[in-house]
Scaffold this motif. Structure first.
Motif, PDB file in Angstrom:
ATOM      1  N   ASN A   3       0.754  -1.242   0.018  1.00 55.88           N
ATOM      2  CA  ASN A   3       0.052  -0.042   0.111  1.00 55.88           C
ATOM      3  C   ASN A   3       0.942   1.236   0.144  1.00 55.88           C
ATOM      4  N   GLU A   4       0.821   2.015  -1.131  1.00 52.89           N
ATOM      5  CA  GLU A   4       1.648   3.239  -1.185  1.00 52.89           C
ATOM      6  C   GLU A   4       0.877   4.596  -1.240  1.00 52.89           C
ATOM      7  N   THR A   5       1.052   5.536  -0.451  1.00 55.35           N
ATOM      8  CA  THR A   5       0.290   6.751  -0.467  1.00 55.35           C
ATOM      9  C   THR A   5       1.209   7.964  -0.290  1.00 55.35           C
ATOM     10  N   PRO A   6       0.854   8.986  -0.848  1.00 53.52           N
ATOM     11  CA  PRO A   6       1.545  10.206  -0.613  1.00 53.52           C
ATOM     12  C   PRO A   6       1.774  10.843   0.633  1.00 53.52           C
ATOM     13  N   ILE A   7       2.711  11.612   0.933  1.00 55.76           N
ATOM     14  CA  ILE A   7       2.727  12.137   2.472  1.00 55.76           C
ATOM     15  C   ILE A   7       3.557  13.432   2.051  1.00 55.76           C
ATOM     16  N   ALA A   8       3.266  14.425   3.247  1.00 52.74           N
ATOM     17  CA  ALA A   8       3.938  15.716   3.265  1.00 52.74           C
ATOM     18  C   ALA A   8       4.000  16.073   4.652  1.00 52.74           C
ATOM     19  N   PHE A   9       5.342  16.719   4.794  1.00 53.45           N
ATOM     20  CA  PHE A   9       5.744  16.919   6.223  1.00 53.45           C
ATOM     21  C   PHE A   9       6.713  18.201   6.053  1.00 53.45           C
ATOM     22  N   GLU A  10       6.569  18.619   7.509  1.00 55.46           N
ATOM     23  CA  GLU A  10       7.290  20.083   7.787  1.00 55.46           C
ATOM     24  C   GLU A  10       8.850  19.998   8.318  1.00 55.46           C
ATOM     25  N   THR A  11       9.910  20.684   7.730  1.00 54.58           N
ATOM     26  CA  THR A  11      11.108  20.597   8.427  1.00 54.58           C
ATOM     27  C   THR A  11      11.074  21.747   9.582  1.00 54.58           C
ATOM     28  N   GLU A  12      11.945  21.732  10.354  1.00 54.74           N
ATOM     29  CA  GLU A  12      12.171  22.538  11.464  1.00 54.74           C
ATOM     30  C   GLU A  12      12.339  24.076  11.148  1.00 54.74           C
ATOM     31  N   ASP A  13      12.785  24.186   9.905  1.00 49.73           N
ATOM     32  CA  ASP A  13      13.010  25.563   9.459  1.00 49.73           C
ATOM     33  C   ASP A  13      11.643  25.855   8.374  1.00 49.73           C
ATOM     34  N   GLY A  14      10.700  25.151   8.252  1.00 49.18           N
ATOM     35  CA  GLY A  14       9.516  25.455   7.970  1.00 49.18           C
ATOM     36  C   GLY A  14       9.009  25.067   6.358  1.00 49.18           C
ATOM     37  N   LEU A  15       9.893  24.148   5.945  1.00 49.89           N
ATOM     38  CA  LEU A  15       9.610  23.755   4.461  1.00 49.89           C
ATOM     39  C   LEU A  15       8.797  22.703   4.443  1.00 49.89           C
ATOM     40  N   LEU A  16       8.249  22.477   3.388  1.00 40.62           N
ATOM     41  CA  LEU A  16       7.168  21.405   3.407  1.00 40.62           C
ATOM     42  C   LEU A  16       7.557  20.179   2.531  1.00 40.62           C
ATOM     43  N   LEU A  17       8.089  19.088   2.690  1.00 37.47           N
ATOM     44  CA  LEU A  17       8.652  18.057   1.885  1.00 37.47           C
ATOM     45  C   LEU A  17       7.659  17.107   1.437  1.00 37.47           C
ATOM     46  N   SER A  18       7.775  16.533   0.170  1.00 38.94           N
ATOM     47  CA  SER A  18       7.039  15.546  -0.477  1.00 38.94           C
ATOM     48  C   SER A  18       7.547  14.057  -0.146  1.00 38.94           C
ATOM     49  N   GLY A  19       6.944  13.132  -0.132  1.00 39.78           N
ATOM     50  CA  GLY A  19       7.346  11.738   0.048  1.00 39.78           C
ATOM     51  C   GLY A  19       6.283  10.673  -0.110  1.00 39.78           C
ATOM     52  N   ALA A  86      21.948  21.740   5.237  1.00 43.54           N
ATOM     53  CA  ALA A  86      20.646  22.017   5.544  1.00 43.54           C
ATOM     54  C   ALA A  86      19.577  20.604   5.321  1.00 43.54           C
ATOM     55  N   GLU A  87      20.056  19.885   4.360  1.00 37.74           N
ATOM     56  CA  GLU A  87      19.329  18.517   4.497  1.00 37.74           C
ATOM     57  C   GLU A  87      19.459  17.531   5.461  1.00 37.74           C
ATOM     58  N   GLU A  88      20.126  17.849   6.523  1.00 39.80           N
ATOM     59  CA  GLU A  88      20.239  17.095   7.975  1.00 39.80           C
ATOM     60  C   GLU A  88      18.784  17.521   8.578  1.00 39.80           C
ATOM     61  N   ALA A  89      18.250  18.566   8.272  1.00 34.29           N
ATOM     62  CA  ALA A  89      16.980  18.801   9.034  1.00 34.29           C
ATOM     63  C   ALA A  89      15.703  18.000   8.080  1.00 34.29           C
ATOM     64  N   ASP A  90      16.138  17.938   7.068  1.00 32.94           N
ATOM     65  CA  ASP A  90      15.325  16.986   6.134  1.00 32.94           C
ATOM     66  C   ASP A  90      15.039  15.482   6.578  1.00 32.94           C
ATOM     67  N   ILE A  91      16.441  14.964   7.006  1.00 33.30           N
ATOM     68  CA  ILE A  91      16.191  13.494   7.498  1.00 33.30           C
ATOM     69  C   ILE A  91      15.396  13.668   8.869  1.00 33.30           C
ATOM     70  N   VAL A  92      15.902  14.320   9.563  1.00 28.60           N
ATOM     71  CA  VAL A  92      15.130  14.803  11.137  1.00 28.60           C
ATOM     72  C   VAL A  92      13.524  14.636  10.911  1.00 28.60           C
ATOM     73  N   ALA A  93      13.092  15.498  10.046  1.00 38.51           N
ATOM     74  CA  ALA A  93      11.854  15.471   9.590  1.00 38.51           C
ATOM     75  C   ALA A  93      11.069  14.376   9.255  1.00 38.51           C
ATOM     76  N   ALA A  94      11.955  13.478   8.532  1.00 41.37           N
ATOM     77  CA  ALA A  94      11.457  12.199   7.800  1.00 41.37           C
ATOM     78  C   ALA A  94      11.237  11.048   8.928  1.00 41.37           C
ATOM     79  N   VAL A  95      12.364  11.153   9.727  1.00 39.91           N
ATOM     80  CA  VAL A  95      12.181  10.302  10.706  1.00 39.91           C
ATOM     81  C   VAL A  95      10.951  10.373  11.689  1.00 39.91           C
ATOM     82  N   GLN A  96      10.707  11.881  11.974  1.00 37.27           N
ATOM     83  CA  GLN A  96       9.564  12.181  12.864  1.00 37.27           C
ATOM     84  C   GLN A  96       8.191  11.814  11.913  1.00 37.27           C
TER      85      GLN A  96
END
Length: 216
Positions: A3-19, A86-96
């Motif tokens: 089962n695969e679905t889209p996701i969006a989540f926010e980084t600590e510096d306020g960017l919305l990432l897609s996944g 800066a991408e380290e924050a993206d990893i943190v947000a993805a783990v969250q």
């Protein structure tokens, strides 16, 4: 069926990432959770890189909930390339974001990165203590020191190829020398693309490693 679905989540510096979230079949209880980080954005890397997609499918088929995502500035993710720091924050947000997925055991979460994703993942690892294991494929060795691999004792698998000039096997072996919690595996005849049969080999190695260290 996965089962695969889209996701969006926010980084600590306020960017919305897609996944994308890839889950095991509905009748299977999750055995753990994994974040998969993609190769260098400036060289075409994204969450749709074939090895990243294959890893997500292999791990989900083994019962893991997987989050693969686009770093900032890639695809629908907001922002711009940040040079790795800066991408380290993206990893943190993805783990969250992985932690927010229903049914993912708190003590069975891992981080997997390919190339640039492995490099950023290693750098971000001290900031994601909920991650219990790390696997890096073709980890670029620039600006890394042996301490990067040995600074904590969480289990790590480092995969390289016999002909991977971004992650030369002899250099990688030397940097990880003496670290009992680090496994280094060299795939014969593989280069940094890990294409063809090597894609399946990478998936099998990562799956077996995570089952060994998270489910034992």
């Amino acid at each position: 069926m996965l089962n695969e679905t889209p996701i969006a989540f926010e980084t600590e510096d306020g960017l919305l990432l897609s996944g994308r979230v890839v889950r095991p079949a509905a009748e299977i209880s999750p055995r753990g959770g994994v974040v998969v980080a993609h190769p260098h954005p400036l060289y075409g890397g994204s969450m749709e890189t074939p090895l990243v997609v294959a890893l997500a499918q292999t791990l989900a088929s083994a019962g893991f909930v997987v989050v693969r995502f686009n770093f900032r500035g890639v695809g629908e993710s907001e922002g711009a390339f940040g040079g790795g720091e800066a991408e380290e924050a993206d990893i943190v947000a993805a783990v969250q974001a992985l932690g927010a997925q229903p049914g993912v055991p708190r003590d069975r979460r891992a981080l997997v990165g390919y190339s640039f994703g492995a490099w950023v993942g290693l750098r971000a690892l001290p900031r994601v203590q909920s991650v219990k294991a790390f696997a890096g494929i073709g980890t670029p060795l620039w600006h890394l020191s042996p301490a990067t691999f040995t600074q904590d004792e969480r289990p790590r698998l480092l995969i390289t190829g016999e002909y991977d000039d971004i992650s030369p096997p002899h250099v990688l072996q030397s940097m990880a020398l003496g670290a009992a919690h680090v496994q280094v595996h060299t795939i014969p005849h593989a280069d940094h693309a890990y294409s063809g049969e090597h894609t399946q080999t990478v998936g099998r190695l990562v799956r077996d490693f995570l089952e060994q260290v998270l489910l034992a």
